[in-house]
Enzyme design. Structure first.
Site, mmCIF file in Angstrom:
data_model
loop_
_atom_site.group_PDB
_atom_site.id
_atom_site.type_symbol
_atom_site.label_atom_id
_atom_site.label_comp_id
_atom_site.label_asym_id
_atom_site.label_seq_id
_atom_site.Cartn_x
_atom_site.Cartn_y
_atom_site.Cartn_z
ATOM 1 N N ASP A 303 -10.694 -4.312 6.190
ATOM 2 C CA ASP A 303 -10.074 -3.591 5.084
ATOM 3 C C ASP A 303 -9.182 -4.483 4.225
ATOM 4 O OD1 ASP A 303 -11.251 -1.444 6.293
ATOM 5 O OD2 ASP A 303 -9.433 -0.238 6.461
ATOM 6 N N ASP A 304 -8.950 -4.013 2.995
ATOM 7 C CA ASP A 304 -7.897 -4.477 2.079
ATOM 8 C C ASP A 304 -8.211 -5.742 1.308
ATOM 9 O OD1 ASP A 304 -6.575 -2.309 3.033
ATOM 10 O OD2 ASP A 304 -4.930 -3.398 3.961
ATOM 11 N N HIS A 354 -12.305 1.098 -0.769
ATOM 12 C CA HIS A 354 -11.058 1.421 -0.054
ATOM 13 C C HIS A 354 -9.958 1.829 -1.041
ATOM 14 C CE1 HIS A 354 -8.618 1.669 3.469
ATOM 15 N NE2 HIS A 354 -7.926 0.550 3.301
ATOM 16 N N HIS A 358 -4.724 1.552 -2.679
ATOM 17 C CA HIS A 358 -4.363 1.972 -1.324
ATOM 18 C C HIS A 358 -3.364 3.130 -1.250
ATOM 19 C CE1 HIS A 358 -3.677 1.502 3.008
ATOM 20 N NE2 HIS A 358 -4.661 0.599 3.027
ATOM 21 N N HIS A 445 -8.458 -6.310 9.378
ATOM 22 C CA HIS A 445 -8.083 -6.596 7.993
ATOM 23 C C HIS A 445 -8.301 -8.073 7.701
ATOM 24 C CE1 HIS A 445 -5.885 -2.893 8.918
ATOM 25 N NE2 HIS A 445 -5.877 -2.648 7.622
#
Length: 479
Positions: A303-304, A354, A358, A445
């Site tokens: 993620d991210d 995603h 966020h 991540h």
């Protein structure tokens, strides 16, 4: 380009009129106190800046996926503008540390209201000037919790400038008088308090921390909720036309105005060295024919990102084991590093959505959810040529409203490495190796170097145990 992580310890008068508006909107209407930064992006009068064109750009990021401590913060680091970066770093880390101390560790506030988010926007990146706006959403605070601040860098002088630095010292009194004239009489504004607010140098600099130019050279001054009026009245926006503001601008302010109206197309802040981004060239040999009904499969998800050089390093590790993974990318990072997203897709990995910056999607309106996911999908398609089909809701927060706002398929996880909390490669690797079972989806991540460093041990150990690494969609399709 490189993306780094924050330390765990660780934001008209075109007609000579003023409008009161919530800081998350631009239509002049007062929005609800629940408005969120970047939640529902609307057309900006400021020229857009393509961050992928800024050589050597780094995005400093940190985030959590824990629902009891939900935060995400990002700000840019541009070669040559170290003094401005240091100021943003100090501000962001202090605000994030306060949130973590009060909410994550102290347990203060309503659990439903907890969330902290800092997103960024480039205002100008041209010639020898750089401007950035940080928008902070702190749901643990009072009111809407939305605040903005602009940061400026003067490459010619090699110095960081405050927003007030756009105005010449000798013209500040006239400038402030014009602002007061347009603010007085507006609903919610305390006229008596304006004199004290603007007369004190410290409070003047503090309240005048949000300035930028429009595409036609007008100066916008944004006042956060509660700065100059009753919090219930929302934020206030004053726009001074070019012919009014230009005589009052400093030499730096005039250069910023000029580069905003007519960008030069390149940025040179005098950096001694600008690193070249590393983009892997790994190419998938073909479609994945792994049958997860017959063999043990695992779906690693990251993620991210994308993050440079960490995502590039990760792609190399995965290629060495012919492992495939799913990357749930954040839209503002996709815009900064489209080459890395293309590299992910070219290597046979799945690129998922995603959100743009966020936020907790369950706290947004359907329109805001659609905007968060739509902008990100558009950025992914622009980079890869393919629209994503899956998304991971930040913090795993999803409800019927979120599901109804998108056609993307939601993806959660079975194993949470908590790598955002534990920056320890060995611990992350052991968590995955010790907890993962057949057909599990693992959350990691790629913005954390320690998480990327854990991947070789994970691949080596689990491959020896007979596991195959596939994308989420492949895992679903073959079960």
């Amino acid at each position: 380009m490189r993306t780094r992580t924050l330390l765990p310890s660780l934001l008209m008068l075109g007609t000579l009129a003023v409008t009161a508006a919530c800081s998350s909107g631009s239509d002049g209407s007062s929005a609800s106190s629940g408005a969120r930064p970047g939640a529902n992006p609307s057309p900006s009068p400021v020229r857009s800046v393509d961050p992928s064109k800024i050589k050597g750009l780094e995005i400093v990021s940190d985030s959590s996926e824990q629902s009891s401590c939900p935060y995400a913060a990002s700000y840019p680091d541009v070669p040559g503008a170290e003094a401005m970066t240091a100021t943003m770093k100090k501000d962001v880390e202090k605000r994030l540390a306060d949130f973590r101390s009060q909410v994550c560790e102290g347990g203060e506030g309503d659990a439903e209201a907890r969330e902290f988010n800092i997103s960024y926007q480039f205002l100008v990146a041209s010639g020898d000037v750089l401007g950035v706006r940080l928008t902070t959403q702190d749901a643990s605070g009072a009111g809407s919790g939305v605040t903005t601040r602009t940061y400026w860098y003067d490459g010619k002088a090699g110095e960081y400038r405050t927003a007030l630095g756009l105005v010449a010292d000798g013209s500040q009194d006239a400038f402030v008088a014009a602002l007061k004239d347009r603010l007085e009489g507006r609903e919610g504004v305390d006229a008596a308090a304006l004199d004290d607010l603007f007369s004190d140098p410290a409070s003047r600099a503090s309240v005048l921390d949000g300035m930028d130019f429009t595409a036609v050279g007008s100066l916008r001054v944004t006042f956060d909720r509660g700065d100059v009026g009753a919090p219930a009245a929302g934020s206030y926006l004053v726009t001074l036309p070019k012919k009014t503001i230009t005589p009052w601008l400093s030499a730096f302010g005039k250069r910023v105005q000029r580069q905003t109206v007519k960008p030069s197309g390149s940025l040179d802040l005098g950096a001694a060295h600008v690193p070249e981004p590393a983009v892997p060239t790994h190419t998938a040999s073909g479609d994945d024919d792994t049958d997860c009904k017959k063999v043990k499969c695992i779906a690693l998800t990251f993620d991210d990102g994308p993050a440079a050089p960490d995502t590039a390093t990760l792609l190399t590790y995965l290629a060495q084991y012919k492992a495939r993974a799913t990357f749930f990318t954040v839209g503002q990072n996709v815009a900064a590093h489209p080459g890395l997203v293309r590299a992910e897709a070219r290597a046979g990995h799945e690129v998922g959505n995603h959100s743009w910056n966020h936020p907790d999607l369950t706290k947004l309106t359907p329109e805001q959810i659609a905007s968060q996911l739509g902008r990100t999908s558009a950025a992914i398609k622009a980079a890869t040529g393919k629209t994503p089909t899956v998304f991971r809701p930040p913090y795993g927060a999803i409800d019927d409203k979120v599901r109804a706002a998108t056609r993307l398929s939601p993806v959660l996880w079975d194993v949470d490495t908590e790598d955002w909390k534990y920056r320890d490669a060995a611990k992350v690797a052991q968590t995955v190796i010790g907890k993962t079972q057949r057909n599990n989806v693992v959350l990691m991540h790629d913005i954390h170097p320690t998480s990327v460093a854990a991947v070789p041990q994970i691949l080596r150990t689990l491959t020896a145990q007979g596991y195959h690494f596939v994308t989420v969609s492949h895992l679903r399709a073959t079960l």
